[in-house]
Design an enzyme around this catalytic site. Structure first.
Site, PDB file in Angstrom:
ATOM      1  N   TYR A   3      28.229  67.689  52.425  1.00 24.55           N
ATOM      2  CA  TYR A   3      27.465  66.436  52.277  1.00 24.55           C
ATOM      3  C   TYR A   3      25.972  66.723  52.380  1.00 24.55           C
ATOM      4  O   TYR A   3      25.178  66.293  51.533  1.00 24.55           O
ATOM      5  CB  TYR A   3      27.911  65.464  53.369  1.00 24.55           C
ATOM      6  CG  TYR A   3      27.211  64.130  53.365  1.00 24.55           C
ATOM      7  CD1 TYR A   3      27.585  63.118  52.476  1.00 24.55           C
ATOM      8  CD2 TYR A   3      26.194  63.844  54.274  1.00 24.55           C
ATOM      9  CE1 TYR A   3      26.956  61.877  52.495  1.00 24.55           C
ATOM     10  CE2 TYR A   3      25.558  62.611  54.299  1.00 24.55           C
ATOM     11  CZ  TYR A   3      25.946  61.628  53.402  1.00 24.55           C
ATOM     12  OH  TYR A   3      25.319  60.404  53.422  1.00 24.55           O
TER      13      TYR A   3
ATOM     14  N   SER B  98      19.850  61.220  51.956  1.00 23.74           N
ATOM     15  CA  SER B  98      20.201  60.969  53.363  1.00 23.74           C
ATOM     16  C   SER B  98      19.262  61.789  54.237  1.00 23.74           C
ATOM     17  O   SER B  98      18.742  62.824  53.787  1.00 23.74           O
ATOM     18  CB  SER B  98      21.646  61.427  53.622  1.00 23.74           C
ATOM     19  OG  SER B  98      21.879  61.577  55.006  1.00 23.74           O
TER      20      SER B  98
HETATM   21  P1  NAI Z   1      30.110  53.074  51.720  1.00 23.69           P
HETATM   22  O1  NAI Z   1      31.234  54.033  51.901  1.00 23.69           O
HETATM   23  O2  NAI Z   1      30.153  51.748  52.373  1.00 23.69           O
HETATM   24  O3  NAI Z   1      29.802  52.865  50.170  1.00 23.69           O
HETATM   25  C1  NAI Z   1      29.895  53.896  49.217  1.00 23.69           C
HETATM   26  C2  NAI Z   1      30.477  53.278  47.964  1.00 23.69           C
HETATM   27  O4  NAI Z   1      30.503  54.294  46.943  1.00 23.69           O
HETATM   28  C3  NAI Z   1      31.913  52.797  48.167  1.00 23.69           C
HETATM   29  O5  NAI Z   1      32.043  51.443  47.745  1.00 23.69           O
HETATM   30  C4  NAI Z   1      32.734  53.739  47.314  1.00 23.69           C
HETATM   31  O6  NAI Z   1      33.882  53.136  46.736  1.00 23.69           O
HETATM   32  C5  NAI Z   1      31.719  54.165  46.268  1.00 23.69           C
HETATM   33  N1  NAI Z   1      32.086  55.457  45.660  1.00 23.69           N
HETATM   34  C6  NAI Z   1      32.250  56.639  46.297  1.00 23.69           C
HETATM   35  N2  NAI Z   1      32.630  57.577  45.423  1.00 23.69           N
HETATM   36  C7  NAI Z   1      32.711  56.980  44.223  1.00 23.69           C
HETATM   37  C8  NAI Z   1      33.074  57.420  42.927  1.00 23.69           C
HETATM   38  N3  NAI Z   1      33.444  58.691  42.708  1.00 23.69           N
HETATM   39  N4  NAI Z   1      33.052  56.542  41.893  1.00 23.69           N
HETATM   40  C9  NAI Z   1      32.685  55.260  42.111  1.00 23.69           C
HETATM   41  N5  NAI Z   1      32.342  54.765  43.313  1.00 23.69           N
HETATM   42  C10 NAI Z   1      32.361  55.619  44.358  1.00 23.69           C
HETATM   43  O7  NAI Z   1      28.828  53.894  52.208  1.00 23.69           O
HETATM   44  P2  NAI Z   1      27.309  53.455  52.382  1.00 23.69           P
HETATM   45  O8  NAI Z   1      26.954  53.754  53.777  1.00 23.69           O
HETATM   46  O9  NAI Z   1      27.033  52.129  51.813  1.00 23.69           O
HETATM   47  O10 NAI Z   1      26.618  54.596  51.487  1.00 23.69           O
HETATM   48  C11 NAI Z   1      25.864  54.365  50.330  1.00 23.69           C
HETATM   49  C12 NAI Z   1      24.990  55.599  50.118  1.00 23.69           C
HETATM   50  O11 NAI Z   1      24.103  55.743  51.224  1.00 23.69           O
HETATM   51  C13 NAI Z   1      25.777  56.903  50.023  1.00 23.69           C
HETATM   52  O12 NAI Z   1      25.223  57.734  49.026  1.00 23.69           O
HETATM   53  C14 NAI Z   1      25.563  57.524  51.389  1.00 23.69           C
HETATM   54  O13 NAI Z   1      25.682  58.925  51.367  1.00 23.69           O
HETATM   55  C15 NAI Z   1      24.160  57.068  51.702  1.00 23.69           C
HETATM   56  N6  NAI Z   1      23.807  57.098  53.119  1.00 23.69           N
HETATM   57  C16 NAI Z   1      24.448  56.284  54.020  1.00 23.69           C
HETATM   58  C17 NAI Z   1      24.091  56.343  55.360  1.00 23.69           C
HETATM   59  C18 NAI Z   1      24.735  55.504  56.405  1.00 23.69           C
HETATM   60  O14 NAI Z   1      24.463  55.705  57.586  1.00 23.69           O
HETATM   61  N7  NAI Z   1      25.567  54.550  56.065  1.00 23.69           N
HETATM   62  C19 NAI Z   1      23.032  57.264  55.829  1.00 23.69           C
HETATM   63  C20 NAI Z   1      22.439  58.056  54.778  1.00 23.69           C
HETATM   64  C21 NAI Z   1      22.822  57.963  53.477  1.00 23.69           C
END
Ligand code: NAI
Length: 256
Positions: free
Chosen positions: A148, A135
């Site tokens: 985080y 990130s």
């Molecule tokens: P999101 O919350 O939509 O998706 C994250 C997914 O990971 C969810 O489906 C959740 O169920 C799954 N997850 C979380 N912990 C888990 C576990 N212990 N076991 C199995 N599945 C698990 O979030 P998003 O935005 O799609 O994030 C994806 C990645 O991108 C993350 O690593 C986040 O930190 C990173 N990110 C997102 C940003 C944003 O602005 N949306 C910015 C920078 C990084």
């Protein structure tokens, strides 16, 4: 008889999230088979030629079970995308040791364990790739998101270490650093007050104004960059690197 070219195979964690779903789509459209992992149930539209494993990557035993299932499906992997992540948004002095450990287990330890387990499968191909989703918080951060930010910074160091150790087997390892991308995680995190205290739309607009592009990103825009890093025909000379995809947010001095 025309021999059928075998599809390349991707494993992605967090497959049911905003960026995860978009990434599954981009790889599927490019002809890959996808192994999706998420603690959420399989979603409508997940590709039929892939497999979906509902599991919790923060638990080491669960990670081993995931890879047992993967090995029943395939003897090799072409790419692994460590994308699952959680955010605990609160002041550092209010963050408990349990919350810290949960963030580290979900965001950082899972990448270490995932790489160890994926290694023999990636090695089985002529060249594999790992993409770790970090990130922009790894390089510049804000209040109330310390655990985080630390976990995402750790991903960058781990990415370099993995790139060096895995190079002898032609496994490239890179990190991607998304900025603000419109997903459920982003919307949930807007409650921190760093972009004003208006309603959700006002907060999203305030956030958009902070980027050079003047808007927040769409999950597909991250998915395409992940694809570039995962595809050996495109990013073959890149390893150990951190690719920032943030609409220019980190290019501008915050004091301007
Ligand atoms: P999101 O919350 O939509 O998706 C994250 C997914 O990971 C969810 O489906 C959740 O169920 C799954 N997850 C979380 N912990 C888990 C576990 N212990 N076991 C199995 N599945 C698990 O979030 P998003 O935005 O799609 O994030 C994806 C990645 O991108 C993350 O690593 C986040 O930190 C990173 N990110 C997102 C940003 C944003 O602005 N949306 C910015 C920078 C990084």
């Amino acid at each position: 008889m025309i021999s059928e070219k075998k599809s390349r195979i991707l494993l992605i964690t967090g497959a049911a999230g905003g960026i995860g779903k978009a990434t599954v789509k981009v790889f599927t459209e490019a002809g890959w088979q996808v192994i999706g992992v998420d603690r959420k149930p399989k979603y409508e539209g997940f590709p039929e030629n892939g497999i979906y494993i509902q599991s919790d990557i923060s638990l080491p035993e669960a990670m081993e079970e995931i890879y047992e299932k993967v090995e029943e499906f395939t003897e090799s992997l072409d790419a692994v995308v460590h994308n699952a992540g959680v955010q605990v948004a609160k002041p550092l002095i209010e963050t408990t040791a349990e919350e810290w450990d949960l963030v580290m287990a979900s965001n950082l330890r899972s990448v270490f364990l995932g790489a160890k387990l994926a290694y023999p499968l990636l090695k089985a191909k002529d060249g594999g790739a790992i993409v770790n989703v970090s990130s922009v918080h790894a390089i510049a951060t804000s209040a109330d998101i310390a655990a985080y930010a630390a976990s995402k910074g750790g991903i960058l160091a781990l990415t370099r270490a993995m790139a060096i150790e895995f190079a002898k087997d032609d496994i490239r390892v890179n990190a991607i650093l998304p900025g603000a991308v419109d997903t459920p995680m982003l919307r949930a995190g807007l409650g921190r007050g760093h972009v004003g205290d208006g309603d959700l739309m006002e907060r999203l607009e305030n956030l958009a104004r902070k980027t050079v592009n003047g808007r927040i990103g769409q999950p597909e825009e991250i998915a395409k960059a992940i694809y570039f890093l995962a595809d050996n025909t495109q990013s073959s000379f890149m390893t150990g690197q951190a690719l920032v995809v943030d609409g220019g947010a980190t290019a501008r001095l915050s004091t301007e």
